[in-house]
Design an enzyme around this catalytic site. Structure first.
Site, PDB file in Angstrom:
ATOM      1  N   GLU A 162       0.859  -1.198   0.000  1.00 32.21           N
ATOM      2  CA  GLU A 162       0.000   0.000   0.000  1.00 32.21           C
ATOM      3  C   GLU A 162       0.882   1.230   0.000  1.00 32.21           C
ATOM      4  OE1 GLU A 162      -2.405   1.583  -0.597  1.00 32.21           O
ATOM      5  OE2 GLU A 162      -3.847   1.893   1.024  1.00 32.21           O
ATOM      6  N   ASP A 177      -3.766   6.078   6.228  1.00 31.11           N
ATOM      7  CA  ASP A 177      -4.166   7.356   6.833  1.00 31.11           C
ATOM      8  C   ASP A 177      -5.087   7.040   8.014  1.00 31.11           C
ATOM      9  OD1 ASP A 177      -5.047   9.899   7.385  1.00 31.11           O
ATOM     10  OD2 ASP A 177      -5.750  10.363   5.380  1.00 31.11           O
ATOM     11  N   SER A 178      -6.388   6.956   7.784  1.00 31.75           N
ATOM     12  CA  SER A 178      -7.303   6.576   8.876  1.00 31.75           C
ATOM     13  C   SER A 178      -7.220   5.078   9.157  1.00 31.75           C
ATOM     14  CB  SER A 178      -8.745   6.935   8.504  1.00 31.75           C
ATOM     15  OG  SER A 178      -9.199   6.083   7.466  1.00 31.75           O
ATOM     16  N   GLY A 179      -6.680   4.312   8.201  1.00 35.12           N
ATOM     17  CA  GLY A 179      -6.597   2.865   8.336  1.00 35.12           C
ATOM     18  C   GLY A 179      -7.840   2.137   7.829  1.00 35.12           C
ATOM     19  N   ASP A 190      -1.276  10.531  -5.306  1.00 31.43           N
ATOM     20  CA  ASP A 190      -1.860  11.608  -6.101  1.00 31.43           C
ATOM     21  C   ASP A 190      -2.665  12.572  -5.250  1.00 31.43           C
ATOM     22  OD1 ASP A 190      -4.046   9.708  -5.561  1.00 31.43           O
ATOM     23  OD2 ASP A 190      -5.209  10.991  -6.902  1.00 31.43           O
ATOM     24  N   ARG A 229       1.345  11.787  -9.544  1.00 31.74           N
ATOM     25  CA  ARG A 229       1.773  10.405  -9.309  1.00 31.74           C
ATOM     26  C   ARG A 229       3.170  10.125  -9.861  1.00 31.74           C
ATOM     27  NH1 ARG A 229      -2.518   7.329  -7.359  1.00 31.74           N
ATOM     28  NH2 ARG A 229      -4.566   7.761  -8.231  1.00 31.74           N
TER      29      ARG A 229
HETATM   30  P1  IMP Z   1      -7.371   5.533   4.721  1.00 32.31           P
HETATM   31  O1  IMP Z   1      -8.490   4.609   4.373  1.00 32.31           O
HETATM   32  O2  IMP Z   1      -7.852   6.784   5.407  1.00 32.31           O
HETATM   33  O3  IMP Z   1      -6.249   4.883   5.499  1.00 32.31           O
HETATM   34  O4  IMP Z   1      -6.797   6.084   3.351  1.00 32.31           O
HETATM   35  C1  IMP Z   1      -5.908   5.341   2.602  1.00 32.31           C
HETATM   36  C2  IMP Z   1      -5.929   5.714   1.126  1.00 32.31           C
HETATM   37  O5  IMP Z   1      -6.150   7.116   0.949  1.00 32.31           O
HETATM   38  C3  IMP Z   1      -4.579   5.402   0.523  1.00 32.31           C
HETATM   39  O6  IMP Z   1      -4.678   4.221  -0.210  1.00 32.31           O
HETATM   40  C4  IMP Z   1      -4.278   6.585  -0.357  1.00 32.31           C
HETATM   41  O7  IMP Z   1      -4.605   6.277  -1.698  1.00 32.31           O
HETATM   42  C5  IMP Z   1      -5.167   7.702   0.123  1.00 32.31           C
HETATM   43  N1  IMP Z   1      -4.412   8.672   0.922  1.00 32.31           N
HETATM   44  C6  IMP Z   1      -4.402   8.816   2.259  1.00 32.31           C
HETATM   45  N2  IMP Z   1      -3.583   9.807   2.657  1.00 32.31           N
HETATM   46  C7  IMP Z   1      -3.042  10.297   1.520  1.00 32.31           C
HETATM   47  C8  IMP Z   1      -2.067  11.329   1.250  1.00 32.31           C
HETATM   48  O8  IMP Z   1      -1.519  12.017   2.131  1.00 32.31           O
HETATM   49  N3  IMP Z   1      -1.760  11.523  -0.061  1.00 32.31           N
HETATM   50  C9  IMP Z   1      -2.310  10.790  -1.070  1.00 32.31           C
HETATM   51  N4  IMP Z   1      -3.201   9.817  -0.863  1.00 32.31           N
HETATM   52  C10 IMP Z   1      -3.570   9.585   0.409  1.00 32.31           C
HETATM   53 MG    MG Z   2      -5.170   7.817  -3.782  1.00 35.16          MG
END
Ligand code: IMP
Ligand code: MG
Length: 185
Positions: free
Chosen positions: A110, A114-116, A170, A176
């Site tokens: 991956e 971020d939030s997981g 991105d 990217r």
């Molecule tokens: P989560 O579900 O909040 O953990 O978000 C994860 C997904 O969000 C990752 O696969 C990224 O594609 C996108 N993402 C989260 N944070 C960033 C960032 O700082 N830059 C770009 N994409 C992000």
């Molecule tokens: Mg993304």
């Protein structure tokens, strides 16, 4: 590490000012270490590396070239973010690997956690396929923003709480192709 973009990089970034957070050499050195750790970690058996598209594509291609053992590759496509910079929490699987997953060592690659939520969702989906093992290698992890995820065995770098772009990541599909990781300023 220089944080000023060369005129060539600024042109590549569409004229946007970015602050370099991890430069090319720093990323390459860490990816090599991760490849060595992954090589050493897995016992015999089938290793299937699953890259979460699109963000992991550059990291994935650099990482697998540092893994010195047989492996197979496939992809997962999840949707979570639209054009925004905040996770919607609405994660769907748009492409499911065609290869059977049962009995294989699955390594999900991956770009950033971020939030997981995206990762938790992927892990619960993949756990139902009865793999031999399930682990995650994330290039970046905003660790402070989520509860620990035990399957996340490898992290390239802890990420600052900024929106990062480049090296596969991105913002609304821009940036990217940049060879470094930066934040928008
Ligand atoms: P989560 O579900 O909040 O953990 O978000 C994860 C997904 O969000 C990752 O696969 C990224 O594609 C996108 N993402 C989260 N944070 C960033 C960032 O700082 N830059 C770009 N994409 C992000
Ligand atoms: Mg993304």
């Amino acid at each position: 590490m220089s944080s000023v973009l060369s005129p060539e990089m600024k042109r590549r970034a569409g004229g946007r000012d970015l602050r370099i957070v991890f430069d090319e050499a720093t990323i390459a050195a860490r990816v090599q270490e991760l490849g060595e750790e992954i090589t050493a970690a897995y016992p015999d058996g089938e290793l299937l590396v699953l890259g979460l598209l699109k963000g992991s594509f550059i990291f994935l291609s650099d990482l697998v070239r540092q893994v010195n053992r047989p492996l197979h590759l496939d992809f997962l496509v999840a949707s979570s973010y639209g054009a925004g910079t905040v996770s919607s929490g609405n994660v769907r699987l748009l492409y499911d690997p065609e290869t059977p997953l049962e009995g294989k060592h699955l390594l999900i690659v991956e770009d950033i956690i971020d939030s997981g939520r995206t990762m938790q969702k992927m892990l619960s989906l993949l756990a139902t396929r009865r793999p031999a093992s399930l682990a995650v290698c994330a290039l970046l992890d905003k660790k402070l923003l989520h509860v620990p995820i035990p399957e996340v065995r490898w992290v390239g770098f802890p990420a600052p709480p900024a929106f990062l772009v480049g090296y596969g990541l991105d913002h609304a599909e821009d940036f990217r192709h940049l060879p470094f990781i930066g934040d928008l300023i």
